[in-house]
Design a protein around this motif. Structure first.
Motif, PDB file in Angstrom:
ATOM      1  N   ALA A  51       6.499   8.958  -5.945  1.00 35.24           N
ATOM      2  CA  ALA A  51       5.274   8.452  -6.554  1.00 35.24           C
ATOM      3  C   ALA A  51       4.464   9.648  -7.016  1.00 35.24           C
ATOM      4  CB  ALA A  51       4.485   7.644  -5.536  1.00 35.24           C
ATOM      5  N   LEU A  52       3.833   9.514  -8.180  1.00 35.31           N
ATOM      6  CA  LEU A  52       2.950  10.571  -8.661  1.00 35.31           C
ATOM      7  C   LEU A  52       1.524  10.033  -8.657  1.00 35.31           C
ATOM      8  CD1 LEU A  52       5.031  11.939 -11.702  1.00 35.31           C
ATOM      9  CD2 LEU A  52       4.867  12.911  -9.393  1.00 35.31           C
ATOM     10  N   LEU A  53       0.621  10.805  -8.069  1.00 38.14           N
ATOM     11  CA  LEU A  53      -0.791  10.422  -8.044  1.00 38.14           C
ATOM     12  C   LEU A  53      -1.491  11.147  -9.184  1.00 38.14           C
ATOM     13  CD1 LEU A  53      -1.477  11.018  -4.244  1.00 38.14           C
ATOM     14  CD2 LEU A  53      -0.972   8.850  -5.356  1.00 38.14           C
ATOM     15  N   CYS A  54      -2.313  10.421  -9.916  1.00 39.04           N
ATOM     16  CA  CYS A  54      -3.082  11.082 -10.978  1.00 39.04           C
ATOM     17  C   CYS A  54      -4.366  10.301 -11.237  1.00 39.04           C
ATOM     18  CB  CYS A  54      -2.249  11.194 -12.260  1.00 39.04           C
ATOM     19  SG  CYS A  54      -1.847   9.617 -13.012  1.00 39.04           S
ATOM     20  N   ARG A  55      -5.210  10.863 -12.092  1.00 38.94           N
ATOM     21  CA  ARG A  55      -6.425  10.135 -12.476  1.00 38.94           C
ATOM     22  C   ARG A  55      -6.047   9.110 -13.545  1.00 38.94           C
ATOM     23  NH1 ARG A  55      -8.753  15.440 -12.284  1.00 38.94           N
ATOM     24  NH2 ARG A  55     -10.270  15.578 -10.593  1.00 38.94           N
ATOM     25  N   LYS A  56      -6.829   8.003 -13.604  1.00 37.59           N
ATOM     26  CA  LYS A  56      -6.554   6.936 -14.574  1.00 37.59           C
ATOM     27  C   LYS A  56      -6.401   7.467 -15.995  1.00 37.59           C
ATOM     28  CE  LYS A  56      -7.975   2.672 -12.679  1.00 37.59           C
ATOM     29  NZ  LYS A  56      -9.090   2.182 -11.940  1.00 37.59           N
ATOM     30  N   GLU A  57      -7.279   8.370 -16.369  1.00 32.47           N
ATOM     31  CA  GLU A  57      -7.263   8.856 -17.757  1.00 32.47           C
ATOM     32  C   GLU A  57      -6.010   9.690 -18.079  1.00 32.47           C
ATOM     33  OE1 GLU A  57      -9.860   9.914 -15.586  1.00 32.47           O
ATOM     34  OE2 GLU A  57     -10.389  11.990 -16.088  1.00 32.47           O
ATOM     35  N   ASP A  58      -5.303  10.139 -17.019  1.00 29.54           N
ATOM     36  CA  ASP A  58      -4.106  10.965 -17.253  1.00 29.54           C
ATOM     37  C   ASP A  58      -2.803  10.168 -17.109  1.00 29.54           C
ATOM     38  OD1 ASP A  58      -5.659  13.266 -17.622  1.00 29.54           O
ATOM     39  OD2 ASP A  58      -5.797  13.580 -15.453  1.00 29.54           O
ATOM     40  N   LEU A  59      -2.927   8.877 -16.800  1.00 23.95           N
ATOM     41  CA  LEU A  59      -1.733   8.081 -16.498  1.00 23.95           C
ATOM     42  C   LEU A  59      -0.703   8.092 -17.630  1.00 23.95           C
ATOM     43  CD1 LEU A  59      -0.314   6.180 -14.469  1.00 23.95           C
ATOM     44  CD2 LEU A  59      -1.481   4.286 -15.583  1.00 23.95           C
TER      45      LEU A  59
ATOM     46  N   ASN B 197       0.840  -1.205   0.000  1.00 23.22           N
ATOM     47  CA  ASN B 197       0.000   0.000   0.000  1.00 23.22           C
ATOM     48  C   ASN B 197       0.866   1.242   0.000  1.00 23.22           C
ATOM     49  OD1 ASN B 197       0.202   1.081   2.972  1.00 23.22           O
ATOM     50  ND2 ASN B 197      -0.168  -1.123   3.216  1.00 23.22           N
ATOM     51  N   LEU B 198       0.280   2.332  -0.511  1.00 25.26           N
ATOM     52  CA  LEU B 198       0.965   3.635  -0.475  1.00 25.26           C
ATOM     53  C   LEU B 198       0.235   4.499   0.551  1.00 25.26           C
ATOM     54  CD1 LEU B 198       2.888   5.895  -1.631  1.00 25.26           C
ATOM     55  CD2 LEU B 198       0.989   6.511  -3.135  1.00 25.26           C
ATOM     56  N   ALA B 199       0.988   5.038   1.511  1.00 21.43           N
ATOM     57  CA  ALA B 199       0.362   5.909   2.514  1.00 21.43           C
ATOM     58  C   ALA B 199       0.109   7.288   1.911  1.00 21.43           C
ATOM     59  CB  ALA B 199       1.263   6.021   3.732  1.00 21.43           C
ATOM     60  N   LEU B 200      -1.139   7.715   1.967  1.00 25.33           N
ATOM     61  CA  LEU B 200      -1.503   9.070   1.510  1.00 25.33           C
ATOM     62  C   LEU B 200      -1.380  10.026   2.697  1.00 25.33           C
ATOM     63  CD1 LEU B 200      -4.615   8.078  -0.655  1.00 25.33           C
ATOM     64  CD2 LEU B 200      -2.246   8.370  -1.395  1.00 25.33           C
ATOM     65  N   VAL B 201      -1.604   9.482   3.893  1.00 21.94           N
ATOM     66  CA  VAL B 201      -1.240  10.178   5.141  1.00 21.94           C
ATOM     67  C   VAL B 201      -0.280   9.208   5.821  1.00 21.94           C
ATOM     68  CG1 VAL B 201      -2.043  11.146   7.326  1.00 21.94           C
ATOM     69  CG2 VAL B 201      -3.486  11.340   5.280  1.00 21.94           C
TER      70      VAL B 201
ATOM     71  N   PHE C 299       6.546   2.479 -12.731  1.00 20.70           N
ATOM     72  CA  PHE C 299       5.712   1.335 -12.344  1.00 20.70           C
ATOM     73  C   PHE C 299       4.312   1.845 -12.008  1.00 20.70           C
ATOM     74  CE2 PHE C 299      10.074   0.269 -11.323  1.00 20.70           C
ATOM     75  CZ  PHE C 299      10.211  -1.035 -11.789  1.00 20.70           C
ATOM     76  N   PRO C 300       3.357   1.665 -12.914  1.00 17.82           N
ATOM     77  CA  PRO C 300       1.999   2.141 -12.617  1.00 17.82           C
ATOM     78  C   PRO C 300       1.225   1.164 -11.737  1.00 17.82           C
ATOM     79  CG  PRO C 300       2.122   1.298 -14.864  1.00 17.82           C
ATOM     80  CD  PRO C 300       3.478   1.106 -14.266  1.00 17.82           C
ATOM     81  N   ALA C 301       0.318   1.691 -10.940  1.00 18.89           N
ATOM     82  CA  ALA C 301      -0.534   0.849 -10.092  1.00 18.89           C
ATOM     83  C   ALA C 301      -1.854   1.565  -9.859  1.00 18.89           C
ATOM     84  CB  ALA C 301       0.150   0.597  -8.751  1.00 18.89           C
ATOM     85  N   SER C 302      -2.891   0.763  -9.569  1.00 15.18           N
ATOM     86  CA  SER C 302      -4.126   1.394  -9.093  1.00 15.18           C
ATOM     87  C   SER C 302      -4.630   0.603  -7.905  1.00 15.18           C
ATOM     88  CB  SER C 302      -5.149   1.545 -10.215  1.00 15.18           C
ATOM     89  OG  SER C 302      -5.351   0.326 -10.847  1.00 15.18           O
TER      90      SER C 302
ATOM     91  N   CYS D 249      -4.818   6.660  -9.591  1.00 15.24           N
ATOM     92  CA  CYS D 249      -3.682   5.843 -10.040  1.00 15.24           C
ATOM     93  C   CYS D 249      -2.404   6.336  -9.383  1.00 15.24           C
ATOM     94  CB  CYS D 249      -3.482   6.057 -11.536  1.00 15.24           C
ATOM     95  SG  CYS D 249      -4.259   4.809 -12.476  1.00 15.24           S
ATOM     96  N   VAL D 250      -1.439   5.442  -9.273  1.00  7.65           N
ATOM     97  CA  VAL D 250      -0.136   5.820  -8.725  1.00  7.65           C
ATOM     98  C   VAL D 250       0.912   5.449  -9.765  1.00  7.65           C
ATOM     99  CG1 VAL D 250       1.533   5.391  -6.884  1.00  7.65           C
ATOM    100  CG2 VAL D 250      -0.908   5.284  -6.372  1.00  7.65           C
ATOM    101  N   LEU D 251       1.793   6.380 -10.054  1.00  9.33           N
ATOM    102  CA  LEU D 251       2.915   6.054 -10.927  1.00  9.33           C
ATOM    103  C   LEU D 251       4.181   6.137 -10.078  1.00  9.33           C
ATOM    104  CD1 LEU D 251       3.762   5.409 -13.880  1.00  9.33           C
ATOM    105  CD2 LEU D 251       4.306   7.833 -14.110  1.00  9.33           C
ATOM    106  N   TYR D 252       4.756   4.957  -9.788  1.00  2.55           N
ATOM    107  CA  TYR D 252       6.002   4.946  -9.012  1.00  2.55           C
ATOM    108  C   TYR D 252       7.156   5.288  -9.939  1.00  2.55           C
ATOM    109  CZ  TYR D 252       4.476   3.121  -4.537  1.00  2.55           C
ATOM    110  OH  TYR D 252       3.912   2.990  -3.303  1.00  2.55           O
ATOM    111  N   LEU D 253       8.023   6.150  -9.472  1.00  2.00           N
ATOM    112  CA  LEU D 253       9.214   6.503 -10.242  1.00  2.00           C
ATOM    113  C   LEU D 253      10.415   5.954  -9.492  1.00  2.00           C
ATOM    114  CD1 LEU D 253       8.449  10.275 -10.987  1.00  2.00           C
ATOM    115  CD2 LEU D 253       7.780   8.271 -12.317  1.00  2.00           C
ATOM    116  N   SER D 254      11.074   4.971 -10.086  1.00  2.00           N
ATOM    117  CA  SER D 254      12.252   4.405  -9.432  1.00  2.00           C
ATOM    118  C   SER D 254      13.511   4.972 -10.073  1.00  2.00           C
ATOM    119  CB  SER D 254      12.232   2.884  -9.570  1.00  2.00           C
ATOM    120  OG  SER D 254      13.505   2.401  -9.218  1.00  2.00           O
ATOM    121  N   PHE D 255      14.377   5.473  -9.203  1.00  4.95           N
ATOM    122  CA  PHE D 255      15.656   6.011  -9.680  1.00  4.95           C
ATOM    123  C   PHE D 255      16.777   5.024  -9.356  1.00  4.95           C
ATOM    124  CE2 PHE D 255      12.874   9.557  -8.271  1.00  4.95           C
ATOM    125  CZ  PHE D 255      12.472   9.939  -9.537  1.00  4.95           C
ATOM    126  N   GLY D 256      16.386   3.761  -9.167  1.00  3.22           N
ATOM    127  CA  GLY D 256      17.369   2.714  -8.875  1.00  3.22           C
ATOM    128  C   GLY D 256      17.425   2.436  -7.382  1.00  3.22           C
TER     129      GLY D 256
END
Ligand code: 2P0
Length: 321
Positions: A281-289, A10-14, A307-310, A172-179
């Protein structure tokens, strides 16, 4: 016979950042998360003559194995069961080599497989308490979708509850991994240090307020407000660590922060988050992923893996002969 469990991360939003009781992992404030569909752990647990831990097909004997078996022995005494030995065979579908933490899905799956194998018929609440004893964030992986973990003064009172297991919000969540990087300060140590901050009591109050506001945003189906609340909370967590002289943020994490702002300036809702590491991680709407992903790939050129996830489901456990 063996028991199996499958739990998602899970990703904590708080964010959960600070403990009142380290041994019992009682948090200093409530937290709120989104369970993710893309990353999970599958664990098989069975009785054995000796303790053995196999992770992704490889026998582990070091620190990770020690943590697993000291957790299982804590569970045995928590449920007043006699000592036993186990074979734990786990597969992590979490890109660990990309620097993602898997303790939430790992300990939730382990607790659920243990409950099944011991015939405990645990309620979701009991399972959340048991998962929490392994890793705080694991308490939230018991449920799918949006989840709230209450603070609670006693062990039995600190568990997660579902807010909306199948969110109607197209988040949606787009994880950005920099290694992968070796964490300089572990979460445990980072939380311990953060408690010495002169801003710690303000952080606690902010998390309580943010959980209330986030619940309202979820109820109102407002992605915009939920994104704003979670970005502000992530900023506050990282401000707290800085106030104690350390930071998880790298120049890449900060660039991702600027990128979210830039995307918003183009009229697309996008919000930033970052945990106890430099990956963002970037949060966005599904249609903007796809748009957000293209923006990130362009901004970081070859330096990022996306790495996208919903929203994902809660834990599942079953037995097989
Ligand atoms: C969270 N994190 O809420 C926060 C945000 C990291 C930043 O939970 O010490 O591995 O095992 O209870 O669950 C990371 O801490 O901590 C974490 P322990 P855990 O997701």
């Amino acid at each position: 016979m063996a028991s199996f469990a499958l739990a998602h991360t899970n990703l904590a939003l708080v964010k959960y950042w600070g403990k009142e009781n380290e041994k019992l992992r009682l948090p200093s404030a409530p937290s709120l998360s989104l369970t993710l569909d893309a990353f999970y752990t599958k664990t098989k647990l069975s009785f054995s003559k000796e303790d053995r831990f196999v992770l992704d097909g490889k026998e582990e004997k070091g620190k990770e194995a020690q943590r697993v078996f000291s957790y299982l022995s804590a569970l045995l005494s928590f449920f007043r069961l006699p000592p036993s030995h186990f074979l734990v065979d786990s597969q992590n579908f979490v890109p660990k080599s990309a620097g993602f933490a898997s303790s939430a899905s790992a300990f939730c799956a382990l607790a659920a497989a243990f409950g099944k194998e011991m015939g405990l018929s645990l309620s979701k609440r009991e399972l959340s308490v048991a998962s929490r004893l392994g890793s705080g964030s694991a308490a939230r992986s018991v449920f799918g979708g949006f989840v709230l973990w209450k603070e609670g003064r006693e062990s039995e009172e600190s568990f997660a509850v579902p807010i909306e297991e199948k969110p109607s919000m197209p988040i949606c969540v787009l994880y950005l991994s920099f290694g992968a990087e070796k964490k300089k300060v572990s979460s445990t140590e980072g939380m311990r240090l953060s408690k010495t901050s002169p801003f710690f009591s303000a952080w606690r109050q902010e998390c309580r307020k943010a959980c209330k506001e986030a619940r309202k945003a979820i109820e109102d189906n407002s992605f915009e407000r939920l994104g704003q609340i979670s970005e502000r909370n992530a900023c506050q967590m990282h401000a707290l660590t800085l106030s104690c002289g350390f930071s998880y943020l790298s120049s890449y994490s900060l660039k991702a922060f600027d990128l979210a702002k830039e995307i918003r300036e183009e009229g697309v809702s996008c919000y930033w988050s970052c945990d106890a590491g430099s990956n963002a991680a970037l949060l966005c709407r599904k249609e903007d992923l796809n748009f957000v992903r293209e923006k990130a790939e362009r901004a970081f050129e070859g330096a990022v893996s996306c790495f996208p996830a919903s929203s994902g489901p809660g834990v599942e456990a079953w037995s097989e002969d």
